[in-house]
Design a protein around this motif. Structure first.
Motif, mmCIF file in Angstrom:
data_model
loop_
_atom_site.group_PDB
_atom_site.id
_atom_site.type_symbol
_atom_site.label_atom_id
_atom_site.label_comp_id
_atom_site.label_asym_id
_atom_site.label_seq_id
_atom_site.Cartn_x
_atom_site.Cartn_y
_atom_site.Cartn_z
ATOM 1 N N SER A 120 0.827 -1.212 0.000
ATOM 2 C CA SER A 120 0.000 0.000 0.000
ATOM 3 C C SER A 120 0.860 1.261 0.000
ATOM 4 O O SER A 120 0.607 2.213 -0.758
ATOM 5 C CB SER A 120 -0.931 -0.007 1.210
ATOM 6 O OG SER A 120 -1.742 1.146 1.229
ATOM 7 N N GLN A 121 1.914 1.269 0.840
ATOM 8 C CA GLN A 121 2.791 2.427 0.914
ATOM 9 C C GLN A 121 3.583 2.609 -0.377
ATOM 10 O O GLN A 121 3.750 3.731 -0.871
ATOM 11 C CB GLN A 121 3.757 2.281 2.095
ATOM 12 C CG GLN A 121 4.638 3.504 2.336
ATOM 13 C CD GLN A 121 3.825 4.744 2.653
ATOM 14 O OE1 GLN A 121 3.042 4.752 3.586
ATOM 15 N NE2 GLN A 121 4.006 5.800 1.861
ATOM 16 N N TRP A 122 4.057 1.506 -0.934
ATOM 17 C CA TRP A 122 4.788 1.556 -2.203
ATOM 18 C C TRP A 122 3.908 2.140 -3.316
ATOM 19 O O TRP A 122 4.347 3.020 -4.073
ATOM 20 C CB TRP A 122 5.254 0.143 -2.568
ATOM 21 C CG TRP A 122 5.559 -0.063 -4.010
ATOM 22 C CD1 TRP A 122 6.712 0.254 -4.665
ATOM 23 C CD2 TRP A 122 4.675 -0.628 -4.992
ATOM 24 N NE1 TRP A 122 6.602 -0.076 -5.998
ATOM 25 C CE2 TRP A 122 5.365 -0.616 -6.224
ATOM 26 C CE3 TRP A 122 3.377 -1.143 -4.935
ATOM 27 C CZ2 TRP A 122 4.787 -1.108 -7.399
ATOM 28 C CZ3 TRP A 122 2.801 -1.625 -6.093
ATOM 29 C CH2 TRP A 122 3.504 -1.602 -7.318
ATOM 30 N N TYR A 123 2.676 1.688 -3.378
ATOM 31 C CA TYR A 123 1.740 2.152 -4.411
ATOM 32 C C TYR A 123 1.447 3.641 -4.236
ATOM 33 O O TYR A 123 1.448 4.404 -5.210
ATOM 34 C CB TYR A 123 0.465 1.318 -4.309
ATOM 35 C CG TYR A 123 -0.512 1.443 -5.445
ATOM 36 C CD1 TYR A 123 -0.103 1.334 -6.770
ATOM 37 C CD2 TYR A 123 -1.872 1.630 -5.188
ATOM 38 C CE1 TYR A 123 -1.022 1.410 -7.798
ATOM 39 C CE2 TYR A 123 -2.792 1.712 -6.208
ATOM 40 C CZ TYR A 123 -2.366 1.599 -7.518
ATOM 41 O OH TYR A 123 -3.292 1.684 -8.543
ATOM 42 N N SER A 124 1.239 4.060 -2.997
ATOM 43 C CA SER A 124 0.997 5.482 -2.705
ATOM 44 C C SER A 124 2.223 6.329 -3.040
ATOM 45 O O SER A 124 2.107 7.442 -3.565
ATOM 46 C CB SER A 124 0.625 5.678 -1.229
ATOM 47 O OG SER A 124 -0.573 5.023 -0.916
ATOM 48 N N ASN A 125 3.414 5.819 -2.717
ATOM 49 C CA ASN A 125 4.651 6.535 -3.025
ATOM 50 C C ASN A 125 4.770 6.801 -4.524
ATOM 51 O O ASN A 125 5.153 7.900 -4.945
ATOM 52 C CB ASN A 125 5.876 5.740 -2.568
ATOM 53 C CG ASN A 125 6.067 5.764 -1.064
ATOM 54 O OD1 ASN A 125 5.556 6.646 -0.378
ATOM 55 N ND2 ASN A 125 6.796 4.787 -0.550
ATOM 56 N N PHE A 126 4.451 5.793 -5.323
ATOM 57 C CA PHE A 126 4.569 5.958 -6.771
ATOM 58 C C PHE A 126 3.641 7.056 -7.265
ATOM 59 O O PHE A 126 4.046 7.921 -8.052
ATOM 60 C CB PHE A 126 4.261 4.645 -7.487
ATOM 61 C CG PHE A 126 4.451 4.715 -8.972
ATOM 62 C CD1 PHE A 126 5.688 4.443 -9.533
ATOM 63 C CD2 PHE A 126 3.401 5.067 -9.811
ATOM 64 C CE1 PHE A 126 5.878 4.524 -10.909
ATOM 65 C CE2 PHE A 126 3.583 5.149 -11.184
ATOM 66 C CZ PHE A 126 4.825 4.878 -11.735
ATOM 67 N N LYS A 127 2.399 7.031 -6.809
ATOM 68 C CA LYS A 127 1.431 8.049 -7.240
ATOM 69 C C LYS A 127 1.881 9.444 -6.831
ATOM 70 O O LYS A 127 1.753 10.406 -7.607
ATOM 71 C CB LYS A 127 0.058 7.756 -6.632
ATOM 72 C CG LYS A 127 -0.622 6.515 -7.163
ATOM 73 C CD LYS A 127 -1.987 6.382 -6.492
ATOM 74 C CE LYS A 127 -2.745 5.173 -6.958
ATOM 75 N NZ LYS A 127 -4.083 5.081 -6.325
ATOM 76 N N LYS A 128 2.403 9.546 -5.625
ATOM 77 C CA LYS A 128 2.802 10.854 -5.082
ATOM 78 C C LYS A 128 4.087 11.359 -5.738
ATOM 79 O O LYS A 128 4.193 12.545 -6.064
ATOM 80 C CB LYS A 128 2.984 10.742 -3.566
ATOM 81 C CG LYS A 128 3.522 12.005 -2.877
ATOM 82 C CD LYS A 128 3.478 11.868 -1.376
ATOM 83 C CE LYS A 128 4.301 10.704 -0.881
ATOM 84 N NZ LYS A 128 5.775 10.950 -0.991
#
Length: 204
Positions: A158-166
Motif C-alpha cells: 500500500s505504501q509503495w503504491y501510494s509513493n509511486f502516485k505521489k
C-alpha cells in the motif's frame, strides 16, 4: 505516454502492430523502432531503458542491482500480474468467474510482494529508486484498485503504491485513465459474444 517522453523516443516507436508477420503473438504492446520489431511488455521495457534512458537509474547496469530488477519483473510475470489478471481481467472479458481460489492466489502474490518490500526495507520494488520493475508492478496493482480491492492487509504494498502516485504524478496521470477504464468495464462488461477466441471461452 510519459514513459516514452521520458526516454525521448521517436514517435515511430509508439506504433502498435497487429500484423501477423510483424507480431506473431497478435498481442499488444508491440513496437517497431525503425525496423526493429519487439513484442512482450517486459522485453520492451528492458530494451527501451537500455537504448534510450540517459542514466541507468531505472534499469541499473550493476549486476546485483539489475538482478533485483529482473527478479521483480519475472515475479510480476510469473505470479503477481498473472494472478491479478486471472482474477480481475479474465472474468470481465471472457466466461470466467471470480472464485475463492482466484482470490487466494491474488493474496498469495500480494503477500510475497509485501514480504519482499518488508525484507528489503526500500521505497521501491528493487531499491530506493524507481525502476522499470515498478512500472510493471504498478500496472498490475491498478487492476486491483479498479475493482475496489483494498491493500490495507498489505501495508508495504500500500505504501509503495501510494509513493509511486505521489512521487511520479505525471506517470500516474498516464495510467490512471486505464485504471478507470477497467472500472467501467467491470461495471459494464463489453459484449464480446461474437468473438471466437482461440483460447478463452466467450461469454454468451
Amino acid at each position: 505516454m510519459e514513459l516514452y517522453r521520458r526516454f525521448n523516443l521517436p514517435i515511430s516507436v509508439l506504433q502498435l502492430e497487429i500484423d501477423l508477420m510483424k507480431n506473431p503473438q497478435r498481442e499488444v504492446p508491440c513496437i517497431d523502432d525503425d525496423g526493429f520489431l519487439l513484442s512482450e511488455s517486459i522485453a520492451i521495457l528492458q530494451y527501451l531503458a537500455d537504448k534510450y534512458s540517459k542514466t541507468d537509474s531505472i534499469y541499473p547496469k550493476d549486476p546485483q542491482k539489475r538482478a533485483l530488477v529482473n527478479h521483480r519483473l519475472a515475479f510480476n510475470l510469473s505470479t503477481y500480474y498473472r494472478y491479478i489478471s486471472e482474477y480481475v481481467m479474465a472474468p470481465i472479458f471472457f466466461a470466467y468467474e471470480r472464485t475463492p481460489l482466484g482470490l487466494k492466489k491474488v493474496n498469495i502474490g500480494l503477500n510475497v510482494f509485501n514480504t519482499i518490500l518488508e525484507r528489503q526495507g526500500t521505497k521501491y520494488a528493487a531499491g530506493d529508486q524507481v525502476t522499470i520493475a515498478d512500472f510493471a508492478l504498478v500496472s498490475a496493482t491498478l487492476c486491483l484498485e479498479a475493482i475496489g480491492f483494498g491493500l490495507e492487509s498489505y501495508p508495504r504494498v500500500s505504501q509503495w503504491y501510494s509513493n509511486f502516485k505521489k512521487d511520479f504524478p505525471a506517470l500516474w496521470a498516464e495510467v490512471e485513465p486505464g485504471m478507470k477504464e477497467i472500472q467501467e468495464f467491470d461495471k459494464n462488461p463489453p459484449d464480446l459474444s461474437a468473438l471466437s477466441h482461440p483460447l478463452h471461452p466467450t461469454k454468451k
